[in-house]
Design an enzyme around this catalytic site. Structure first.
Site, mmCIF file in Angstrom:
data_model
loop_
_atom_site.group_PDB
_atom_site.id
_atom_site.type_symbol
_atom_site.label_atom_id
_atom_site.label_comp_id
_atom_site.label_asym_id
_atom_site.label_seq_id
_atom_site.Cartn_x
_atom_site.Cartn_y
_atom_site.Cartn_z
ATOM 1 N N ASP A 95 26.728 38.109 140.513
ATOM 2 C CA ASP A 95 27.084 39.417 141.062
ATOM 3 C C ASP A 95 25.905 40.364 140.904
ATOM 4 O O ASP A 95 25.078 40.194 140.010
ATOM 5 C CB ASP A 95 28.331 40.010 140.370
HETATM 6 N N1 LIG Z 1 18.985 38.459 151.908
HETATM 7 C C1 LIG Z 1 19.114 39.443 150.980
HETATM 8 N N2 LIG Z 1 20.353 39.664 150.443
HETATM 9 C C2 LIG Z 1 20.430 40.656 149.523
HETATM 10 C C3 LIG Z 1 19.335 41.459 149.134
HETATM 11 N N3 LIG Z 1 19.771 42.350 148.209
HETATM 12 C C4 LIG Z 1 21.092 42.114 148.016
HETATM 13 N N4 LIG Z 1 21.478 41.081 148.811
HETATM 14 C C5 LIG Z 1 22.831 40.499 148.910
HETATM 15 O O1 LIG Z 1 23.776 41.501 148.567
HETATM 16 C C6 LIG Z 1 24.925 40.855 148.057
HETATM 17 C C7 LIG Z 1 25.296 41.519 146.741
HETATM 18 O O2 LIG Z 1 26.688 41.597 146.684
HETATM 19 P P1 LIG Z 1 27.581 40.702 145.696
HETATM 20 O O3 LIG Z 1 28.901 41.359 145.594
HETATM 21 O O4 LIG Z 1 26.821 40.357 144.456
HETATM 22 O O5 LIG Z 1 27.749 39.288 146.450
HETATM 23 P P2 LIG Z 1 28.537 38.978 147.782
HETATM 24 O O6 LIG Z 1 27.659 39.197 148.962
HETATM 25 O O7 LIG Z 1 29.866 39.663 147.793
HETATM 26 O O8 LIG Z 1 28.730 37.404 147.681
HETATM 27 P P3 LIG Z 1 29.557 36.597 146.571
HETATM 28 O O9 LIG Z 1 28.542 35.809 145.792
HETATM 29 O O10 LIG Z 1 30.481 35.711 147.399
HETATM 30 O O11 LIG Z 1 30.315 37.591 145.734
HETATM 31 C C8 LIG Z 1 24.573 39.389 147.846
HETATM 32 O O12 LIG Z 1 25.087 38.601 148.898
HETATM 33 C C9 LIG Z 1 23.050 39.415 147.879
HETATM 34 O O13 LIG Z 1 22.523 38.169 148.320
HETATM 35 C C10 LIG Z 1 18.054 41.182 149.722
HETATM 36 O O14 LIG Z 1 17.034 41.844 149.435
HETATM 37 N N5 LIG Z 1 17.999 40.174 150.623
#
Ligand SMILES: Nc1nc2c(ncn2[C@@H]2O[C@H](COP(=O)(O)OP(=O)(O)OP(=O)(O)O)[C@@H](O)[C@H]2O)c(=O)[nH]1
Length: 193
Positions: A69
């Site tokens: 996360d």
């Molecule tokens: N490609 C990319 N993705 C980013 C970047 N910064 C943040 N993210 C994405 O932002 C999201 C952060 O939100 P989280 O709640 O941790 O994760 P999520 O997208 O909900 O995915 P889960 O692992 O299923 O919880 C993640 O999917 C990260 O990969 C970046 O610089 N590049």
């Protein structure tokens, strides 16, 4: 080793794990990502990474499960994923010309009660760019699905003045730490397929 599951719907996390070359599969954690108010960003990401990993491990108790996360901290504000373009604009307006910290927690659960976790921080400083440039960056759509509304490996790197720490940590998984946790758990990272 029994199977490895990445408890994530994130395409960026999947891309990072693909680069490692270990056999694994993904499964959506399907958890409520709300946490109690008053937690620090580090406490919140740690709690959620464990919650995601545990949710998948309950369904597959013999598997190894990696959950993660991420939150963005700027000043005393904590930012997650923007809901729409206006929210993304507001987040980027908060980040431009400032230094912020990306907190990413990872949790590795495995058979026999294995539980290891860590939180990695990466500090980023963004240029202060004019509103018109911000609108052009929003037009790329990179804000969608990204905590902080930018992609450090994409056009977002044109906003980046300074980065201190693990760059992959910004994308979603601190791969230096992921490799360490996997090796400490006994994974052979160059096992014959
Ligand atoms: N490609 C990319 N993705 C980013 C970047 N910064 C943040 N993210 C994405 O932002 C999201 C952060 O939100 P989280 O709640 O941790 O994760 P999520 O997208 O909900 O995915 P889960 O692992 O299923 O919880 C993640 O999917 C990260 O990969 C970046 O610089 N590049």
């Amino acid at each position: 080793m029994s199977e490895l599951i990445l408890a994530s719907t994130s395409s960026a996390r999947r891309a990072l794990m693909d680069g490692l070359g270990l056999p694994y599969r993904t499964e959506a954690p399907g958890v409520d990502e709300h946490v109690a108010a008053g937690l620090s960003a580090e406490e919140a990401v740690r709690m959620l990474a464990v919650r995601k990993a545990r949710a998948v491990q309950e369904r597959h108790p013999d598997a190894w499960v990696l959950g993660a996360d991420q939150l963005v901290e700027v000043g005393h504000e904590v930012l997650g994923k923007p809901q729409d373009r206006d929210a993304a604009r507001a987040q980027l307006q908060r980040l431009l010309g400032q230094t912020h910290v990306i907190h990413t927690a990872v949790c590795l659960l495995g058979p026999g009660g294995h539980h290891s976790e860590t939180v990695e921080d990466t500090r980023l400083t963004f240029f202060a760019v004019p509103p018109e440039e911000l609108e052009r960056y929003l037009d790329t759509g990179e804000w969608e699905g990204c905590a902080g509304s930018y992609r450090v490996e994409g056009r977002g790197q044109a906003l980046l003045q300074k980065l201190e720490g693990d760059r992959t940590n910004v994308q979603g998984l601190p791969m230096l730490s992921v490799v360490r946790l996997l090796r400490q758990a006994g994974f052979d990272l160059f096992a014959r397929p």
